[in-house]
Write an enzyme that holds these catalytic residues in place. Structure first.
Site, PDB file in Angstrom:
ATOM      1  N   ASP A 112       1.762  49.722 -26.015  1.00 15.38           N
ATOM      2  CA  ASP A 112       2.733  50.676 -26.527  1.00 15.38           C
ATOM      3  C   ASP A 112       3.669  49.880 -27.463  1.00 15.38           C
ATOM      4  O   ASP A 112       3.687  48.645 -27.407  1.00 15.38           O
ATOM      5  CB  ASP A 112       3.481  51.256 -25.310  1.00 15.38           C
ATOM      6  N   ASP A 114       7.505  50.858 -28.826  1.00 14.90           N
ATOM      7  CA  ASP A 114       8.944  50.808 -28.506  1.00 14.90           C
ATOM      8  C   ASP A 114       9.179  50.502 -27.035  1.00 14.90           C
ATOM      9  O   ASP A 114       8.616  51.152 -26.151  1.00 14.90           O
ATOM     10  CB  ASP A 114       9.598  52.150 -28.851  1.00 14.90           C
ATOM     11  N   ASP A 304       6.087  51.394 -21.526  1.00 15.55           N
ATOM     12  CA  ASP A 304       7.365  51.546 -20.806  1.00 15.55           C
ATOM     13  C   ASP A 304       7.768  52.989 -20.588  1.00 15.55           C
ATOM     14  O   ASP A 304       8.773  53.258 -19.938  1.00 15.55           O
ATOM     15  CB  ASP A 304       8.494  50.874 -21.601  1.00 15.55           C
TER      16      ASP A 304
HETATM   17  O1  LIG Z   1       5.232  55.488 -27.603  1.00 11.29           O
HETATM   18  P1  LIG Z   1       6.348  54.630 -28.137  1.00 11.29           P
HETATM   19  O2  LIG Z   1       5.888  53.642 -29.159  1.00 11.29           O
HETATM   20  O3  LIG Z   1       7.124  53.974 -27.026  1.00 11.29           O
HETATM   21  O4  LIG Z   1       7.325  55.663 -28.856  1.00 11.29           O
HETATM   22  C1  LIG Z   1       8.168  56.517 -28.106  1.00 11.29           C
HETATM   23  C2  LIG Z   1       9.389  56.815 -28.930  1.00 11.29           C
HETATM   24  O5  LIG Z   1       9.862  55.541 -29.381  1.00 11.29           O
HETATM   25  C3  LIG Z   1      10.961  55.533 -30.286  1.00 11.29           C
HETATM   26  O6  LIG Z   1      12.134  55.922 -29.584  1.00 11.29           O
HETATM   27  C4  LIG Z   1      12.529  54.985 -28.597  1.00 11.29           C
HETATM   28  O7  LIG Z   1      12.872  53.748 -29.247  1.00 11.29           O
HETATM   29  C5  LIG Z   1      13.985  53.825 -30.158  1.00 11.29           C
HETATM   30  C6  LIG Z   1      14.148  52.463 -30.828  1.00 11.29           C
HETATM   31  O8  LIG Z   1      14.314  51.452 -29.892  1.00 11.29           O
HETATM   32  C7  LIG Z   1      15.229  54.288 -29.390  1.00 11.29           C
HETATM   33  O9  LIG Z   1      16.339  54.405 -30.280  1.00 11.29           O
HETATM   34  C8  LIG Z   1      14.949  55.631 -28.710  1.00 11.29           C
HETATM   35  O10 LIG Z   1      16.049  56.012 -27.913  1.00 11.29           O
HETATM   36  C9  LIG Z   1      13.702  55.532 -27.818  1.00 11.29           C
HETATM   37  O11 LIG Z   1      13.357  56.792 -27.275  1.00 11.29           O
HETATM   38  C10 LIG Z   1      10.676  56.414 -31.470  1.00 11.29           C
HETATM   39  O12 LIG Z   1      11.794  56.445 -32.312  1.00 11.29           O
HETATM   40  C11 LIG Z   1      10.261  57.809 -31.030  1.00 11.29           C
HETATM   41  O13 LIG Z   1       9.919  58.595 -32.170  1.00 11.29           O
HETATM   42  C12 LIG Z   1       9.042  57.693 -30.135  1.00 11.29           C
HETATM   43  O14 LIG Z   1       8.668  58.985 -29.695  1.00 11.29           O
END
Ligand SMILES: O=P(O)(O)OC[C@H]1O[C@H](O[C@H]2O[C@H](CO)[C@@H](O)[C@H](O)[C@H]2O)[C@H](O)[C@@H](O)[C@@H]1O
Length: 368
Positions: A112, A114, A304
């Site tokens: 994954d 983020d 995560d």
């Molecule tokens: O599947 P992932 O790669 O984990 O994506 C899930 C979401 O990730 C991002 O949001 C998350 O990370 C951001 C940056 O650290 C943070 O600001 C946010 O609060 C988290 O939810 C991404 O911006 C989303 O579009 C994804 O859905």
């Protein structure tokens, strides 16, 4: 009208409530067919309002629970930490056992983005991956087939990772592309490409515009277009305003029963109701890598977020490889092991690379 999972939208005089009672509503009030309960439209609307309010609160509560910030402020979590660690031990501490379990099998890595390869930050556009992490993932991909599986738009996650040799599954697996390979017959660059939700593109664009407009009155709210899905970010919104923002999202979504909502870390994610998720993407990638129906593959998925659970569950059900949840806090999960943060993920990946390099060297020496 057929409604999306868990949605309380009604149309054509018919609604399915959470109570699983089919209700018929009409001006003439026809007799209820056998086995159906007839209730007044007013009562139905009241029920729907109560249901809707409860649903919005459930989204907000669930989002809070999936993004705890202080373990001390959640006593039940700190009490559970010990037993949770027993059931989901550190993948670093269990490294030798993990390697033992993979013996004779081809490891395939699924990561994954983020919160796994990059730390969570306030601005989603600045969730950069460190140079050290990129170097580690590059080495990892030389040793094992490696894929990034993210909720983000594929192009955006590629801009962060910048490694052409990997497979990428963006939009929660609804946009899959492999590394480019030169075709011998056509001399063109070929790569696997799968987009099971392409018919939803115009709808997603329309909803994106509406969400931007509807949520602009909420300070800190941010809507992100992830191509086949959307994210509404709560991270920079005052917690007192979370219900209001969730209500705004619901007011837009109620017109789109073909879209559904999932929660992540301080984010609500909007996506098509198709039966496709990170778990299905993992299976598709395994097949593309030539491991369909193979017993000698050992997939390792590190993530995560709640959306990563679909992939953890697939591995558990197949009894192949395992999932590693990145979390400092106890969470309900189908993952077998845990790592606390992206730095630990990097350590784990490095150890895998070192182990692989050493075993290749040892094999070469034994042949001499
Ligand atoms: O599947 P992932 O790669 O984990 O994506 C899930 C979401 O990730 C991002 O949001 C998350 O990370 C951001 C940056 O650290 C943070 O600001 C946010 O609060 C988290 O939810 C991404 O911006 C989303 O579009 C994804 O859905």
């Amino acid at each position: 009208k057929n409604m999306g999972a868990g949605q309380n939208v009604f149309n054509d005089g018919k609604a399915v409530l959470n109570m699983s009672i089919t209700v018929t509503v009409s001006a003439q009030k026809p007799p209820a067919p056998h086995g159906y309960i007839s209730i007044s439209r007013k009562k139905l609307l009241q029920n729907l309002e109560i249901n809707t309010g409860a649903r919005v609160n459930a989204w907000v509560d669930s989002m809070r629970a999936s993004s705890p910030t202080h373990i001390k402020s959640t006593p039940s979590l700190s009490d559970d930490q010990g037993s949770w660690n027993l059931h989901h031990p550190s993948a670093l501490e269990m490294f030798e056992q993990i390697i033992e379990a993979s013996k004779g099998k081809q490891i395939a890595m699924f990561l994954d983005y983020d919160g796994t390869l990059s730390p969570i930050v306030e601005d989603p556009d600045r969730a950069f991956m460190s140079k050290k992490m990129r170097k580690t993932v590059r080495k990892l991909a030389k040793c094992f087939p490696t894929a990034i599986v993210s909720g983000r738009c594929r192009d955006k996650v590629y801009k962060f990772v910048k490694l052409a040799e990997l497979y990428y599954a963006g939009s929660h697996g609804m946009d899959i592309k492999g590394p480019e390979k030169r075709s011998k017959s056509t001399k063109d660059n070929e790569s696997v490409l799968f987009q099971p939700a392409s018919e939803f593109l115009p709808m997603i664009d329309e909803v994106y515009k509406q969400l931007v407009e509807t949520t602009k009155s909420t300070p800190g709210a941010k809507v992100e277009n992830n191509k086949f899905c959307l994210s509404v970010h709560f991270r920079c919104v005052d917690e007192k305003k979370w219900s209001e923002l969730a209500q705004q999202v619901r007011s837009v979504l109620k017109e789109y029963p073909k879209l559904r909502l999932t929660q992540g870390r301080k984010v609500l994610e909007i996506r098509p109701t198709i039966k496709w998720d990170k778990g299905k993407a993992l299976e598709f990638l395994l097949e593309s890598l030539g491991f369909a129906n193979c017993t000698d593959v050992f997939p390792v998925y590190i993530g995560d977020d709640r959306t990563d659970e679909d992939a953890f569950k697939i591995l558990r059900d197949r009894g192949q490889g395992f999932g590693i949840l990145v979390s400092k806090f106890p969470k309900e999960t189908s993952a077998s092991y845990s790592l606390q943060e992206p730095d630990e993920v990097m350590d784990f990946l490095r150890r895998l690379v070192e182990w692989k390099q050493l075993s290749v060297q040892a094999r070469a020496q034994s042949r001499m």
